[in-house]
Each structure stands twice: as structure tokens, then as C-alpha cells.
Design a protein around this motif. Structure first.
Motif, PDB file in Angstrom:
ATOM      1  N   ARG A  46      62.122  58.754  61.304  1.00 18.68           N
ATOM      2  CA  ARG A  46      61.790  58.285  59.955  1.00 18.68           C
ATOM      3  C   ARG A  46      60.525  57.437  59.966  1.00 18.68           C
ATOM      4  N   ARG A  47      60.262  56.752  61.058  1.00 20.14           N
ATOM      5  CA  ARG A  47      59.032  55.958  61.164  1.00 20.14           C
ATOM      6  C   ARG A  47      57.793  56.830  61.038  1.00 20.14           C
ATOM      7  N   HIS A  48      57.953  58.106  61.378  1.00 28.04           N
ATOM      8  CA  HIS A  48      56.814  59.023  61.308  1.00 28.04           C
ATOM      9  C   HIS A  48      56.816  59.837  60.012  1.00 28.04           C
ATOM     10  N   THR A  49      57.979  60.320  59.592  1.00 31.08           N
ATOM     11  CA  THR A  49      58.013  61.126  58.365  1.00 31.08           C
ATOM     12  C   THR A  49      57.664  60.290  57.135  1.00 31.08           C
ATOM     13  N   GLY A  50      57.819  58.975  57.222  1.00 30.72           N
ATOM     14  CA  GLY A  50      57.507  58.109  56.090  1.00 30.72           C
ATOM     15  C   GLY A  50      56.021  57.924  55.846  1.00 30.72           C
ATOM     16  N   GLY A  53      59.347  73.970  48.724  1.00 33.95           N
ATOM     17  CA  GLY A  53      59.776  74.968  49.693  1.00 33.95           C
ATOM     18  C   GLY A  53      58.935  75.091  50.942  1.00 33.95           C
ATOM     19  N   LEU A  54      57.802  74.373  51.029  1.00 33.19           N
ATOM     20  CA  LEU A  54      56.956  74.496  52.216  1.00 33.19           C
ATOM     21  C   LEU A  54      57.687  74.044  53.470  1.00 33.19           C
ATOM     22  N   GLY A  55      58.539  73.027  53.338  1.00 34.33           N
ATOM     23  CA  GLY A  55      59.228  72.494  54.510  1.00 34.33           C
ATOM     24  C   GLY A  55      60.616  73.059  54.737  1.00 34.33           C
ATOM     25  N   ASP A  56      60.910  74.225  54.139  1.00 32.59           N
ATOM     26  CA  ASP A  56      62.249  74.799  54.314  1.00 32.59           C
ATOM     27  C   ASP A  56      62.456  75.412  55.690  1.00 32.59           C
ATOM     28  N   ALA A  57      61.367  75.809  56.338  1.00 31.33           N
ATOM     29  CA  ALA A  57      61.466  76.431  57.659  1.00 31.33           C
ATOM     30  C   ALA A  57      60.189  76.150  58.434  1.00 31.33           C
ATOM     31  N   PRO A  58      60.300  75.889  59.735  1.00 31.27           N
ATOM     32  CA  PRO A  58      59.096  75.600  60.522  1.00 31.27           C
ATOM     33  C   PRO A  58      58.117  76.766  60.558  1.00 31.27           C
ATOM     34  N   GLU A  70      61.683  67.886  60.538  1.00 33.38           N
ATOM     35  CA  GLU A  70      62.482  67.995  59.326  1.00 33.38           C
ATOM     36  C   GLU A  70      62.715  69.451  58.947  1.00 33.38           C
ATOM     37  N   ALA A  71      61.666  70.263  59.046  1.00 39.27           N
ATOM     38  CA  ALA A  71      61.789  71.666  58.664  1.00 39.27           C
ATOM     39  C   ALA A  71      62.787  72.397  59.559  1.00 39.27           C
ATOM     40  N   ALA A  72      62.762  72.096  60.853  1.00 41.43           N
ATOM     41  CA  ALA A  72      63.729  72.727  61.768  1.00 41.43           C
ATOM     42  C   ALA A  72      65.152  72.312  61.417  1.00 41.43           C
TER      43      ALA A  72
END
Length: 314
Positions: free
Chosen positions: A181-185, A90-95, A162-164
Motif C-alpha cells: 500500500r505504501r507504493h500503490t498509494g 478496467g485497465l487494472g483488471d489483469a496484468p 494489484e492487477a494480478a
């Protein structure tokens, strides 16, 4: 999903190898994560063990000193813990929830591994990240330390993207997703530590050569897209759609089978392009390029082989 991935993805034509110290490092990296409070007994410990960071690192770095494998394995473990905190806890559910954590971690990165301890409010993630930066700094290669820190900063800021998207139930388009995706990976900071483990690194002029940068981008895409195809079975129920198959389906109107096929085709086409680009670079005769390109080959093959057996996507 593994059955489809094996049948549809072209197997990378590179040797499959694994560091003989991987099993030793697996226990050490779990103890490291526990010592910083990243995990405890129970679900989070089991989840990290199932991720098998040492199995991935050992395939990406199949030769060389054990301490260098440990550093890479610890980074991958940290990335797994951070990703799971965002995606599953749940940490990334909202910015607004993620932003204070990211700010604290950026503060850690801005210190570039100086001898002082991590800020008191950095929490377990920050303390472990500081330890990684400190150990990279101790290797005495300032340009690579700066690259490592910069790539981790890109990763953290991409998690806010991603969170946004999750908060607003926004589905990115394919081009936007491929870029982010190059960065989130977390692939580029992992490449940086793999390069640090090499005995020879190319100089600044060669490292910034457009042809080598293009190969780096292709390798990162291949790692991420391979992961997306193998993990789609686990991720397809998620509402945020941060998977290559999902964004292709939404943008193109293809059904699931068609989107899977399109994602696999994208991987296969990129692998063919990578092989051509690599051949062209090797033809230049630059000896300093060989270990870097070998490392990228190892990463592409490692991701494929690790995905075949990783319980993380079972």
C-alpha cells in the motif's frame, strides 16, 4: 463512512492550512490534463474535478511559489487519472492488460525528463508523465529527480501486483497489503515533489538516516490508512479487497464494525508513534530536518482534511 472516520480516527494535531492559490491552480491543472488527452468532456472530466487534486496539494503545500504547487497538483492529478483507469475503467483488471501500459510508462521514466518528447507509443499517460519528469529535471536537482523516478517506478510495478490479485481473486494478507500500500498509494513520489518545493533539502547522509526513513514510512502509512478508512464505503463492494479494512476483516475474521475499528486503531497507534519519532528527530537540532518534517506533517493533516470534504469518496 465519514461519520465513522471522524469519530474513530484521531485528528492529526497539526495546523490545518491551505495554499491561497489552490483555486487558481485547480483550473490550470484541469487544462493541463485536457491538453495531454488524459481527460475529455464528460465522465472523466467530472471525475477528476470531483477528486480535487488542487485541494489536496494546497493543503500539503500551503506556502510557497505557485509554480511549485502546480507541479505537485499536476502529479496528483496524473495519479488520480492512472488510479481511476486501473480501478474503475478496467485497465487494472489483469496484468496482461496493464503490462504494456506500464512498460511504456517505464520507458518514459528511463528517459529522466530529457528534452526529447515522450515516445510516440506512450499515449496520453506517457506524454503527461514525460512533462512531469521534464519539469522536475529543469529544477536542476539530480538526486531528487532520481528519487522521484524511482518512486514512480515502484508505484507502477505495485499496480501490476494489484492487477494480478484482481485476476486471480487473491486477497493479500495484512502484512503484505501494508507493505504494498505504501507504493500503490503514490505517496512517496508526492513526498519527493513536496521536498523539491522546499528551499533546503537535507544532504544524502541525512536523507538516508534510518530515523528519517522510519518517519517517512510512518507518514506514508498514515496517509494511506486515513484514505482507506474514509474510502471504505465506496470500495467495500469491490471484489479485489485492496483496502486496509477489508484485509483486516479477511485475515482476522472480524465483522465489518470490528475491522473498521481495528483499522482506525492502527492509524491512531501509528500517529502516536509518528509524534514520538518526530520529536526525537527534532531533538537532534538538525536545522535541515525541520522543513522536511513540516512537509510530512502537512501531508498527514492534508489527507485528513481533504478526505472530510472530497467528493471522490461521497
Amino acid at each position: 463512512m465519514r461519520t465513522f472516520a471522524v469519530s474513530a480516527l484521531r485528528e492529526p494535531p497539526f495546523p490545518a492550512r491551505r495554499h491561497e492559490g489552490s483555486d487558481v491552480v485547480a483550473g490550470e491543472t484541469t487544462a493541463w490534463a485536457e491538453s495531454f488527452g488524459l481527460i475529455g468532456s464528460g465522465h472523466r472530466l467530472s471525475r477528476l474535478r470531483r477528486a480535487d487534486a488542487a485541494g489536496l496539494a494546497g493543503r500539503a503545500y500551503p506556502d510557497g511559489p505557485l509554480d511549485r504547487l502546480r507541479l505537485l497538483t499536476d502529479l496528483i492529478s496524473w495519479l488520480f487519472v492512472m488510479d481511476d483507469a486501473c480501478d474503475e475503467d478496467g485497465l487494472g483488471d489483469a496484468p496482461t492488460r496493464l503490462a504494456p501500459v506500464v512498460a511504456a510508462l517505464l520507458d518514459v521514466l528511463d528517459r529522466h525528463g530529457e528534452a526529447t518528447a515522450a515516445p510516440a507509443d506512450a499515449g496520453p499517460l506517457g506524454a503527461a508523465l514525460h512533462d512531469l519528469c521534464r519539469r522536475v529535471r529543469a529544477r536542476g536537482h539530480s538526486p531528487l529527480l532520481l528519487r522521484f523516478v524511482a518512486r514512480l517506478r515502484d508505484y507502477l510495478l505495485a499496480l501490476l501486483w494489484e492487477a494480478a490479485n484482481r485476476e486471480h481473486r487473491r486477497a493479500p494478507g495484512v502484512a503484505e497489503y501494508v507493505q504494498m500500500r505504501r507504493h500503490t498509494g503514490g505517496v512517496h513520489p508526492s513526498f519527493a515533489l513536496t521536498d523539491l518545493a522546499l528551499d533546503g533539502l537535507p544532504g544524502a547522509a541525512l536523507r538516508s538516516d534510518p530515523a528519517l526513513l522510519a518517519v517517512d514510512t510512518l507518514a506514508a502509512d498514515l496517509v494511506c490508512w486515513c484514505n482507506d478508512v474514509f474510502s471504505y464505503g465506496k470500495e467495500r463492494a469491490a471484489p479485489d479487497g485492496h483496502n486496509l479494512v477489508t484485509v483486516i476483516a479477511r485475515e482476522s475474521g472480524r465483522d465489518e464494525a470490528g475491522a473498521l475499528r481495528a483499522a482506525a486503531d492502527r492509524f491512531n497507534d501509528a500517529l502516536a508513534a509518528y509524534l514520538v519519532a518526530e520529536t526525537d528527530l527534532l531533538a537532534t537540532g538538525e536545522a535541515a530536518l525541520r522543513p522536511v518534517l513540516a512537509a510530512r506533517r502537512n501531508w498527514i493533516r492534508a489527507t485528513y482534511d481533504w478526505s472530510l470534504v472530497a467528493a471522490r469518496y461521497a
